[in-house]
Design an enzyme around this catalytic site. Structure first.
Site, short mmCIF file in Angstrom:
data_model
loop_
_atom_site.label_atom_id
_atom_site.label_comp_id
_atom_site.label_asym_id
_atom_site.label_seq_id
_atom_site.Cartn_x
_atom_site.Cartn_y
_atom_site.Cartn_z
N GLY A 19 0.83 -1.21 0.00
CA GLY A 19 0.00 0.00 0.00
C GLY A 19 0.86 1.26 0.00
O GLY A 19 2.09 1.17 0.08
N ASP A 20 0.20 2.42 -0.13
CA ASP A 20 0.90 3.71 -0.12
C ASP A 20 1.91 3.85 -1.24
O ASP A 20 2.89 4.58 -1.11
CB ASP A 20 1.61 3.95 1.24
CG ASP A 20 0.69 3.82 2.41
OD1 ASP A 20 -0.44 4.31 2.31
OD2 ASP A 20 1.09 3.20 3.41
N LYS A 23 -0.76 5.42 -5.56
CA LYS A 23 -1.81 5.10 -6.55
C LYS A 23 -2.67 6.32 -6.87
O LYS A 23 -3.12 6.48 -8.00
CB LYS A 23 -2.70 3.96 -6.03
CG LYS A 23 -1.97 2.65 -5.87
CD LYS A 23 -2.87 1.56 -5.37
CE LYS A 23 -3.32 1.73 -3.92
NZ LYS A 23 -2.24 1.67 -2.92
N ASN A 45 -10.00 3.23 5.37
CA ASN A 45 -8.61 2.96 5.80
C ASN A 45 -7.64 3.44 4.72
O ASN A 45 -6.47 3.68 4.99
CB ASN A 45 -8.39 1.46 6.08
CG ASN A 45 -8.88 0.53 4.97
OD1 ASN A 45 -9.58 0.95 4.06
ND2 ASN A 45 -8.53 -0.74 5.06
N GLY A 47 -6.00 6.02 1.87
CA GLY A 47 -5.78 7.46 1.77
C GLY A 47 -5.08 7.75 0.46
O GLY A 47 -3.90 7.47 0.32
N HIS A 48 -5.83 8.20 -0.53
CA HIS A 48 -5.24 8.45 -1.84
C HIS A 48 -5.01 9.95 -2.02
O HIS A 48 -5.96 10.73 -2.04
CB HIS A 48 -6.13 7.87 -2.95
CG HIS A 48 -6.16 6.37 -2.93
ND1 HIS A 48 -7.02 5.62 -3.67
CD2 HIS A 48 -5.39 5.49 -2.25
CE1 HIS A 48 -6.78 4.33 -3.44
NE2 HIS A 48 -5.81 4.23 -2.58
N GLN A 231 -5.06 -0.03 -0.69
CA GLN A 231 -4.01 -0.82 -0.01
C GLN A 231 -3.08 -1.46 -1.06
O GLN A 231 -2.89 -0.88 -2.10
CB GLN A 231 -4.61 -1.88 0.93
CG GLN A 231 -5.27 -1.30 2.18
CD GLN A 231 -6.71 -0.88 1.97
OE1 GLN A 231 -7.50 -1.63 1.41
NE2 GLN A 231 -7.05 0.30 2.43
N THR A 246 -4.90 -6.47 5.62
CA THR A 246 -6.24 -5.90 5.78
C THR A 246 -7.25 -7.04 5.56
O THR A 246 -6.85 -8.20 5.37
CB THR A 246 -6.44 -4.67 4.87
OG1 THR A 246 -7.63 -4.01 5.27
CG2 THR A 246 -6.50 -5.04 3.39
#
Ligand code: IMP
Length: 436
Positions: A19-20, A23, A45, A47-48, A231, A246
């Site tokens: 994730g992170d 994207k 959950n 955060g884009h 994610q 997750t």
């Protein structure tokens, strides 16, 4: 893959690490070539982050395509929705003059996150002590658990007052018993919750649709759909570093069940990676940096969670882990983010295998003990030691940066189509002209 492959109409974009990966920026870029942008799993959950000039917008639930006027955005049935969080996001967007009316649709089959899910997430994490997962405490896991347990409440259930009353009554009785008996936590009031969600019913009503039907009609009319993964593959409940994952299928398969789109209609799967690796929360991380390098890269890459603000753990690029993502998702293309963060490093390492108790691993292992004890085997390359932030063309990249990227390609056996050298839209090198 369908015969329409070459047109690249229906595209799934997934995180290929933990994730992170960045994207948000890529979805924002690809949204220009799409008509529909669809979230298929996870919840708030995620955060884009999307940069609009000096303005930074962080989206948790609403698909990142919303910032492009005229694009249709869909929250699919595989997403779990905290209604208050969704309304807050819609308000944040309207303050920025981004209107969602008539172009944001929410699946009637999506499950709703209730306050007891958030409380249970927090209590279960506290209960686990040193064995905690490090969740975002948004209630994601408890909501998906209820869905599988047939104790969930869907958007369509909320829309039917009689069904909603019955289900809330039944579910809340169970939750209050668990809360009291296991955690000694005070019960939730049925009447208060019923009143609150009856208000939410009116607020959400204009957005509710059978989104499976909507997407089916869109594809029949030749519309292009971009599926926005949240994610990353290594956080996928089946293919990630279980139990430090997750609760949803963050890999490409999630787009199928999380929207009802047939796999035969998917033309392309794109994986997003960072030029190095990060993860938030607990769990194994074989290529994690030593402390000094960790804080240097964390500061330079602004590696703090977009949802929780927690510092991210950082490490070298792990080709073993990314090859696992290539396989699980069937990636056709790779996007490499944050190359510029490595600009000042004289030497770069890429993990090509693990060693554990005398055995060499060339495929990403599923055994958590192996992952926790794995010693990475690295290949080293010289760095480039010049800034790449202003570079916009492949041929202008320093030779060692080109070598680093070519080496990633050969290890992953997938072409790199975009390289990002900064958070702004303009800080992008398009290698594959089809995305320009
Ligand atoms: P949950 O999704 O809140 O249950 O958290 C489970 C694990 O996934 C934790 O390690 C979180 O830090 C991680 N996680 C959840 N969402 C994201 C995300 O959007 N980016 C990175 N890590 C995430």
């Amino acid at each position: 893959m369908s015969k329409r492959k070459s047109k690249g109409r229906n595209v799934i974009l997934v995180g290929a690490q933990w994730g992170d990966e960045g994207k948000g920026k890529i979805i924002d870029l690809l949204a220009r070539k799409s008509d529909y942008i669809v979230r298929y799993q996870g919840g708030n959950n995620a955060g884009h982050t999307v940069c609009l000039g000096n303005d930074k917008v962080i989206l948790h639930l609403v698909p990142s395509g919303i910032l492009h006027p005229k694009k249709i955005c869909v929250i699919g049935n595989g997403v779990v929705i905290d209604l208050q969080a969704l309304f807050d996001e819609i308000e944040m967007l309207s303050k920025r003059r981004v209107s969602v009316r008539g172009r944001l649709f929410v699946s009637d089959r999506a499950h709703i996150i209730f306050p007891y899910h958030r409380v249970l997430d927090q209590l279960r994490e506290d209960h686990k002590g040193t064995k905690k997962i490090g969740t975002t405490k948004k209630g994601i896991g408890p909501c998906y658990a209820d869905k599988a347990n047939r104790l969930g409440i869907r958007v369509v259930d909320l829309m039917n007052p009689r069904i909603f009353r019955d289900r809330l009554n039944m579910v809340l009785a169970e939750k209050n018993t668990v809360l009291k008996k296991i955690f000694n936590y005070p019960p939730f009031s049925f009447h208060k919750m019923h009143r609150m969600y009856s208000r939410y019913r009116k607020q959400i009503a204009p957005f509710v649709q059978d989104t499976n039907l909507l997407l089916d009609q869109a594809t029949r009319r030749g519309r292009r759909i971009l599926f926005e993964g949240a994610q990353g593959t290594l956080l996928d409940v089946d293919y990630g570093t279980y139990p430090y994952v997750t609760s949803s299928n963050a890999s490409a398969g999630g787009a199928i069940v999380g929207t009802g789109m047939s796999p035969s209609r998917i033309d392309e799967v794109i994986g997003v990676v960072k030029a190095y690796t990060t993860r938030v929360g607990e769990g194994p991380f074989p290529t994690e940096f030593p402390p000094e390098l960790m804080s240097r890269i964390r500061e330079r890459g602004e590696e703090y969670g977009a949802t929780t603000g927690r510092p991210r753990r950082c490490g070298w690029f792990d080709a073993l882990l990314t090859r696992h993502s290539v396989r699980v998702n069937g990636l056709n293309k790779i996007v490499v983010m944050k190359l510029d963060v490595l600009d000042e490093l004289p030497k770069l390492k890429i993990c090509i295998a693990y060693r554990y108790r005398g055995k060499r691993y060339h495929h990403f292992p599923s055994d958590i003990e192996v992952l926790e004890g794995a010693q990475p085997i690295y290949e080293e390359q010289p760095g480039w030691l010049v800034s790449t932030e202003l570079i916009r063309r492949w041929q202008d990249l320093p030779r060692n940066a080109q070598k680093y990227l070519r080496h990633l390609e050969s290890l992953l056996q997938v072409p790199i189509s975009i390289v990002s050298v900064g958070s702004e839209r303009s800080q992008t090198i398009f290698i594959d002209g089809s995305y320009r």
